[in-house]
Design an enzyme around this catalytic site. Structure first.
Site, PDB file in Angstrom:
ATOM      1  N   GLY A   1      27.447  89.151  66.747  1.00  0.00           N
ATOM      2  CA  GLY A   1      27.935  89.522  68.068  1.00  0.00           C
ATOM      3  C   GLY A   1      27.638  88.535  69.177  1.00  0.00           C
ATOM      4  O   GLY A   1      27.594  88.915  70.349  1.00  0.00           O
TER       5      GLY A   1
ATOM      6  N   ASN B   1      29.659  86.231  70.187  1.00  0.00           N
ATOM      7  CA  ASN B   1      30.883  86.165  71.005  1.00  0.00           C
ATOM      8  C   ASN B   1      31.011  87.418  71.868  1.00  0.00           C
ATOM      9  O   ASN B   1      31.430  87.338  73.025  1.00  0.00           O
ATOM     10  CB  ASN B   1      32.109  86.004  70.106  1.00  0.00           C
ATOM     11  CG  ASN B   1      32.312  84.558  69.679  1.00  0.00           C
ATOM     12  OD1 ASN B   1      32.707  83.732  70.479  1.00  0.00           O
ATOM     13  ND2 ASN B   1      31.984  84.256  68.449  1.00  0.00           N
TER      14      ASN B   1
ATOM     15  N   ASN C   1      42.168  86.666  69.052  1.00  0.00           N
ATOM     16  CA  ASN C   1      41.152  86.341  68.049  1.00  0.00           C
ATOM     17  C   ASN C   1      40.567  84.978  68.354  1.00  0.00           C
ATOM     18  O   ASN C   1      41.286  84.080  68.816  1.00  0.00           O
ATOM     19  CB  ASN C   1      41.788  86.325  66.652  1.00  0.00           C
ATOM     20  CG  ASN C   1      40.770  85.963  65.565  1.00  0.00           C
ATOM     21  OD1 ASN C   1      39.703  86.557  65.481  1.00  0.00           O
ATOM     22  ND2 ASN C   1      41.107  84.973  64.769  1.00  0.00           N
TER      23      ASN C   1
ATOM     24  N   HIS D   1      38.899  81.728  66.618  1.00  0.00           N
ATOM     25  CA  HIS D   1      38.755  81.101  65.298  1.00  0.00           C
ATOM     26  C   HIS D   1      37.978  79.797  65.486  1.00  0.00           C
ATOM     27  O   HIS D   1      38.298  79.008  66.386  1.00  0.00           O
ATOM     28  CB  HIS D   1      40.126  80.832  64.666  1.00  0.00           C
ATOM     29  CG  HIS D   1      40.018  80.241  63.299  1.00  0.00           C
ATOM     30  ND1 HIS D   1      39.672  80.990  62.191  1.00  0.00           N
ATOM     31  CD2 HIS D   1      40.145  78.962  62.874  1.00  0.00           C
ATOM     32  CE1 HIS D   1      39.615  80.187  61.131  1.00  0.00           C
ATOM     33  NE2 HIS D   1      39.892  78.950  61.523  1.00  0.00           N
TER      34      HIS D   1
ATOM     35  N   GLU E   1      51.178  88.891  62.565  1.00  0.00           N
ATOM     36  CA  GLU E   1      51.052  89.296  61.152  1.00  0.00           C
ATOM     37  C   GLU E   1      50.641  88.129  60.239  1.00  0.00           C
ATOM     38  O   GLU E   1      50.258  88.328  59.091  1.00  0.00           O
ATOM     39  CB  GLU E   1      52.342  89.932  60.654  1.00  0.00           C
ATOM     40  CG  GLU E   1      53.568  89.042  60.623  1.00  0.00           C
ATOM     41  CD  GLU E   1      54.132  88.694  61.998  1.00  0.00           C
ATOM     42  OE1 GLU E   1      55.014  87.820  62.016  1.00  0.00           O
ATOM     43  OE2 GLU E   1      53.698  89.251  63.034  1.00  0.00           O
TER      44      GLU E   1
ATOM     45  N   GLU F   1      33.351  78.399  71.517  1.00  0.00           N
ATOM     46  CA  GLU F   1      33.720  79.817  71.394  1.00  0.00           C
ATOM     47  C   GLU F   1      33.293  80.655  72.589  1.00  0.00           C
ATOM     48  O   GLU F   1      34.107  81.414  73.149  1.00  0.00           O
ATOM     49  CB  GLU F   1      33.103  80.411  70.125  1.00  0.00           C
ATOM     50  CG  GLU F   1      33.651  79.799  68.861  1.00  0.00           C
ATOM     51  CD  GLU F   1      33.033  80.400  67.634  1.00  0.00           C
ATOM     52  OE1 GLU F   1      32.872  81.628  67.587  1.00  0.00           O
ATOM     53  OE2 GLU F   1      32.712  79.649  66.707  1.00  0.00           O
TER      54      GLU F   1
HETATM   55  C1  GRF Z   1      31.255  83.059  63.755  1.00  0.00           C
HETATM   56  O1  GRF Z   1      31.479  82.276  62.594  1.00  0.00           O
HETATM   57  C2  GRF Z   1      32.314  82.746  64.764  1.00  0.00           C
HETATM   58  O2  GRF Z   1      32.697  81.394  64.684  1.00  0.00           O
HETATM   59  C3  GRF Z   1      33.449  83.593  64.338  1.00  0.00           C
HETATM   60  O3  GRF Z   1      32.843  84.791  63.884  1.00  0.00           O
HETATM   61  C4  GRF Z   1      31.514  84.502  63.396  1.00  0.00           C
HETATM   62  C5  GRF Z   1      30.510  85.471  63.941  1.00  0.00           C
HETATM   63  O4  GRF Z   1      30.410  85.348  65.301  1.00  0.00           O
HETATM   64  N1  GRF Z   1      34.359  83.815  65.430  1.00  0.00           N
HETATM   65  P1  GRF Z   1      29.581  86.420  66.207  1.00  0.00           P
HETATM   66  O5  GRF Z   1      28.215  85.832  66.444  1.00  0.00           O
HETATM   67  O6  GRF Z   1      29.500  87.727  65.439  1.00  0.00           O
HETATM   68  O7  GRF Z   1      30.369  86.535  67.468  1.00  0.00           O
END
Ligand code: GRF
Length: 203
Positions: free
Chosen positions: A13, A15, A109, A111, A149, A182
């Site tokens: 978590g 992000n 999303n 990535h 999709e 990110e």
């Molecule tokens: C990480 O590999 C991130 O790059 C991808 O999801 C994974 C977990 O991220 N987006 P988080 O710490 O749970 O946000």
């Protein structure tokens, strides 16, 4: 009235935390995180949500005997919280077209690569960074895109490049991509889409 956001998670978590911090600092003025929905009960992201006073839910795919039943459970949670917009932040379960269509152009999303590199089926988490190091690219980064999709196939919203350094391991690179890309991109993209939704409401 703020756009009601659900963040879907599966892991640590970080992000989600970037989104929570951004909202608190007024960097997502058009939206409010109203639900954190995890694919597993032990996702540390749930602790972060609880600490921030955000409602949580857990919907585990293997507890449902079909994808349709799982999708219905997900949609029930989103409807119960009157969610307008969905953010996938390290979310690892598959959402079928039923769910994606209902949130068409309102689901994003993050990535951990510069799409179209190292994306699509099987490219998630550390595997993305292992592939980048294996290929020997000098620059990688992160992408926020609209979910459609096609896995990682939707319209690209934001990207940020991150240099690969000598001696990088997948873990070191993953951390740098999170810190330098990110956690910066996702809050910005969240506000971009929330503002679009809010503007559509006023026309
Ligand atoms: C990480 O590999 C991130 O790059 C991808 O999801 C994974 C977990 O991220 N987006 P988080 O710490 O749970 O946000």
């Amino acid at each position: 009235m703020s756009v009601r956001i659900a963040v879907l998670v599966s892991g640590g978590g970080t992000n989600l935390q970037a989104l929570i911090d951004a909202e608190k600092e007024g960097r997502i003025p058009s939206g409010r995180i109203c639900l954190v929905l995890a694919s597993r009960a032990d996702a540390y992201a749930l602790e972060r949500a609880k600490a921030a006073g955000i409602d949580t839910a857990v919907v585990v795919r293997k507890e449902y005997d079909s994808q349709a039943a799982f999708d219905t459970a997900i949609l029930n949670e989103l409807h119960a919280h009157q969610i307008d917009m969905v953010i996938l932040a390290g979310y690892l379960s598959i959402l079928s077209e039923t769910v994606i269509k209902e949130y068409e152009n309102r689901m994003i999303n993050i990535h951990p690569s510069l799409i179209p590199s190292f994306c699509g089926k099987g490219f998630y988490g550390l595997k993305v960074h292992e592939a980048a190091l294996q290929r020997g690219v000098k620059v990688t980064g992160a992408t926020v895109h609209i979910v459609n999709e096609i896995p990682d196939g939707g319209r690209i919203l934001l990207q940020k490049a991150v240099a690969i350094q000598d001696g990088d391991t997948p873990e070191i690179l993953q951390r740098r991509v999170m810190e330098e890309a990110e956690w910066i991109l996702l809050p910005k993209a969240a506000e971009m889409i929330a503002r679009q939704i809010e503007e559509e409401r006023t026309v």
